[in-house]
Design a protein around this motif. Structure first.
Motif, mmCIF file in Angstrom:
data_model
loop_
_atom_site.group_PDB
_atom_site.id
_atom_site.type_symbol
_atom_site.label_atom_id
_atom_site.label_comp_id
_atom_site.label_asym_id
_atom_site.label_seq_id
_atom_site.Cartn_x
_atom_site.Cartn_y
_atom_site.Cartn_z
ATOM 1 N N ARG A 77 3.591 -3.538 6.187
ATOM 2 C CA ARG A 77 4.673 -4.107 5.397
ATOM 3 C C ARG A 77 4.130 -4.775 4.133
ATOM 4 N N PRO A 78 4.937 -4.808 3.060
ATOM 5 C CA PRO A 78 4.493 -5.485 1.843
ATOM 6 C C PRO A 78 4.179 -6.957 2.105
ATOM 7 N N LEU A 99 0.861 -1.182 0.000
ATOM 8 C CA LEU A 99 0.000 0.000 0.000
ATOM 9 C C LEU A 99 0.897 1.232 0.000
ATOM 10 N N ALA A 100 0.767 2.074 -1.023
ATOM 11 C CA ALA A 100 1.568 3.301 -1.067
ATOM 12 C C ALA A 100 1.134 4.258 0.042
ATOM 13 N N ASN A 101 -0.176 4.300 0.300
ATOM 14 C CA ASN A 101 -0.733 5.132 1.363
ATOM 15 C C ASN A 101 -1.705 4.299 2.188
ATOM 16 N N LYS A 102 -1.851 4.630 3.443
ATOM 17 C CA LYS A 102 -2.680 3.835 4.343
ATOM 18 C C LYS A 102 -4.155 3.842 3.941
ATOM 19 N N ASP A 103 -4.568 4.841 3.156
ATOM 20 C CA ASP A 103 -5.969 4.934 2.743
ATOM 21 C C ASP A 103 -6.224 4.327 1.362
ATOM 22 N N ASP A 104 -5.213 3.681 0.786
ATOM 23 C CA ASP A 104 -5.378 3.062 -0.532
ATOM 24 C C ASP A 104 -6.476 2.003 -0.514
ATOM 25 N N LYS A 105 -7.268 1.988 -1.580
ATOM 26 C CA LYS A 105 -8.318 0.983 -1.720
ATOM 27 C C LYS A 105 -7.903 -0.143 -2.660
ATOM 28 N N GLN A 106 -6.755 0.056 -3.306
ATOM 29 C CA GLN A 106 -6.234 -0.933 -4.252
ATOM 30 C C GLN A 106 -4.754 -1.191 -3.928
#
Length: 482
Positions: A237-238, A177-184
């Motif tokens: 983490r990824p 996730l690039a940002n904590k609010d990412d939906k994808q």
């Protein structure tokens, strides 16, 4: 005391009952077989349904390792070669086709390909006026054994057993996730990997995941194309990913072509797959690469439960024993014949592969004990006990909860075998009263299975690990009456 002949039968029944009283520690419905024998005196200590055939999972590797050590020998190495007619090396080039012979080396890497091509260049070959033929004829038949679960085939622990292996036929990547609010989620695969993987994975809450019945899934298509779909939970983490290369030939073709280009070796033809069976040839070995020796391979195979090594050795034994292309069918016949020559008749066991991944495999605790006794008795020759995992120390037993008691650290030396609903162990307990050989086969295990309403009272904390701890403590503390 049970020394009188007239009560010996009653006494043995009492001992058996003490062991069977451990079974309520397992969840309802669990199937169990076990056999415990004094290693030196060969006295029977405990047994339960030892003749029943059960799914062995990775303890099957004990058979593969024993047969490989007996038949291939400790110094056996896989050899990968580049071959061609030396007369065709002229003026900085090679006029004709070059053959790249693969033999199923499970340790062979892209780096090894680069090194072999560099050696070719050092011979003065900077241009190939022909094709590079990748020969995969060392093995034939299916890449996976009969009875493997179809939905496991996209992950690396089930990477295909092919004559052509590069980087364990496995591609690593991750979802992040690039940002904590990412939906994808964002997919990462190294650019140098010649695979096509797309992703459409939603990031959802735990409640949404349960309500939508979604999970992370992968679809596999031809020529190493994959698509990830479904959902995952938010994470900092990824999420590591490991894709099995389902088309090893195409994968190797693209890697060899890339490495030729990177090294500045011009190819006028193409990198092609060649499945012609190798026969007598005018070609010479121009470059060769050898794997580590068998002992090193077996150490990884047993301690880390490496499936690719196991199935490659299985096919290799089949091919060499019958002097033909190796496959799962002749591997089965070869392993049985090799062991039978040493008095180990596997009778009605069903063997589908060398790794234990197949659900078709069937073995009994009794048959495993016969192999275990042979391995123990011939340890100076075979040196296989050194390849077993050690409780609390290394391999698959380093963090195994069932043997992590302080007094058992370093005392349980075993091969593990795990699949969905399967948890087996075969090995030695270095007990306070001498070595004890054991086979423990647990099938039909469901940790979510309720312990309520069982025919016999069950421990409210019933679990695999609770049973294992009690089982191995009993072996460790057992003292023969004699």
């Amino acid at each position: 005391m049970c020394g009188l002949l007239v009560i010996s039968f009653l006494c043995s029944n009492a001992v058996a009952k003490q062991w069977e009283e451990l079974q309520p520690l397992l969840p309802k419905g669990t199937q169990v077989s076990y056999l415990v024998v004094d290693a030196k005196q060969k006295d029977l200590i405990a047994n339960y349904q030892e003749e029943t055939l059960r799914t062995p999972a990775s303890v099957q590797k004990l058979l593969t390792a024993t047969a490989a050590k007996l038949y291939l020998g400790k110094n056996y190495r896989y050899q990968t070669t580049i071959e061609g007619n030396r007369r065709f090396i002229k003026k900085g080039g090679f006029s004709g086709d070059l053959s790249f012979y693969f033999t199923g080396d499970p340790t062979f890497t892209r780096k090894n390909i680069r090194e072999m091509l560099q050696s070719l260049k050092h011979l003065g070959i900077r241009k190939i006026q022909g094709n590079v033929l990748l020969n995969n004829s060392h093995f034939n038949g299916y890449q996976w054994s009969d009875g493997q679960a179809w939905n496991d085939l996209g992950v690396c622990y089930t990477a295909p057993s092919n004559a052509i292996v590069v980087n364990r036929n496995c591609v690593l990547g991750n979802l992040s996730l690039a940002n904590k609010d990412d939906k994808q989620a964002t997919l990462f695969i190294p650019q140098y990997e010649p695979v096509d993987i797309t992703s459409q994975v939603a990031v959802v809450s735990k409640e949404q995941k349960e309500k939508q019945f979604c999970a992370l899934e992968v679809t596999r298509n031809s020529h190493n194309t994959y698509h990830l779909l479904g959902c995952m939970l938010p994470r900092k983490r990824p999420l590591p990913l490991a894709f099995a290369v389902n088309d090893p030939e195409t994968y190797a073709q693209q890697i060899v072509a890339d490495e030729l280009k990177n090294l500045g070796i011009k190819l006028t033809g193409k990198v092609l797959v060649d499945n012609k069976v190798r026969g007598k040839s005018y070609q010479s070995v121009l470059v060769s690469h050898q794997s580590p020796e068998l002992d090193e391979l077996l150490n990884v195979m047993m301690k880390e439960s490496d499936n690719l090594i196991a199935d490659s050795l299985f096919k290799t034994m089949g091919g060499r024993y019958f002097k033909q292309q190796g496959n799962f069918r002749n591997g089965t016949k070869a392993v049985k014949a090799i062991l039978k020559a040493k008095g180990l008749d596997l009778e009605n066991a069903y063997i589908a592969d060398g790794s234990g991944l197949s659900r078709h495999n069937l073995m009994s605790a009794e048959l495993f004990m016969s192999v275990m006794q042979f391995v123990y008795a011939h340890d100076k020759q075979l040196r296989l006990l050194d390849t077993f995992s050690i409780s609390g120390v290394d391999g698959t037993l380093k963090y195994h909860k069932g043997v992590n008691a302080k007094k058992l650290k370093g005392k349980v030396i075993a091969k593990t075998g795990s699949l969905k609903g399967v948890a087996n162990l075969v090995g030695v307990v270095k007990s306070r009263y001498g070595d004890k050989l054991f086979v423990l086969m647990i099938n039909g295990y469901n940790k979510q299975n309720s312990s309520i309403d069982a025919d016999i009272p069950r421990d409210p904390e019933a679990s695999l690990y609770l049973f294992e701890k009690a089982f191995f403590n009993k072996i460790y503390n057992f003292k023969s009456k004699g």
